[in-house]
Design a protein around this motif. Structure first.
Motif, PDB file in Angstrom:
ATOM      1  N   TYR A  33       0.830  -1.208   0.000  1.00 52.60           N
ATOM      2  CA  TYR A  33       0.000   0.000   0.000  1.00 52.60           C
ATOM      3  C   TYR A  33       0.866   1.260   0.000  1.00 52.60           C
ATOM      4  CZ  TYR A  33      -3.618   3.353   1.093  1.00 52.60           C
ATOM      5  OH  TYR A  33      -4.465   4.435   1.046  1.00 52.60           O
ATOM      6  N   SER A  38      -2.607   2.703  -3.311  1.00 54.90           N
ATOM      7  CA  SER A  38      -3.920   2.286  -3.788  1.00 54.90           C
ATOM      8  C   SER A  38      -4.285   0.962  -3.135  1.00 54.90           C
ATOM      9  CB  SER A  38      -3.886   2.123  -5.314  1.00 54.90           C
ATOM     10  OG  SER A  38      -4.978   1.365  -5.764  1.00 54.90           O
ATOM     11  N   ASP A  41      -4.466  -1.814  -5.919  1.00 53.52           N
ATOM     12  CA  ASP A  41      -3.140  -2.199  -6.406  1.00 53.52           C
ATOM     13  C   ASP A  41      -2.330  -2.908  -5.326  1.00 53.52           C
ATOM     14  OD1 ASP A  41      -3.712  -1.134  -8.886  1.00 53.52           O
ATOM     15  OD2 ASP A  41      -2.709   0.777  -8.487  1.00 53.52           O
TER      16      ASP A  41
END
Length: 99
Positions: A33, A38, A41
């Motif tokens: 993160y 994100s 992601d």
């Protein structure tokens, strides 16, 4: 909270992998993160680490501290994804001329 999801079974490779990675998964997710900024992601990146690490379960089980190895795989997967993104996302000439 991030959690590794694994199908229940006996003393399979999947269960051994879960027992080995689960204590480190939260750190993997938080690091992912911080790198990606994100949630989506970061989840993908942490899962990519698991996909890359599972075939090397025997090697991972021999390590005294697997967290460092997993974090190194995470960082390399992140760098690979950034390089892949840069190669596939080319700016148009119109935007380059305006800058």
């Amino acid at each position: 909270m991030a959690k590794l999801t694994v199908i229940a079974g006996g003393k399979s490779a999947t269960e051994r992998f879960e027992a080995l990675v689960q204590p480190h998964y939260e750190v993997l997710y938080r690091t992912a993160y911080r790198l990606t900024r994100s949630t989506h992601d970061a989840e993908d990146l942490a899962q990519e680490v698991c996909v890359r690490a599972f075939p090397r379960l025997a090697e991972l089980e021999r390590l005294e501290q697997p967290r460092g190895w997993l974090l190194r795989v995470l960082y390399r997967a992140f760098v690979d994804s950034v390089r892949r993104y840069e190669r596939t996302h080319v700016g148009s000439l119109d935007t380059l001329e305006e800058d």
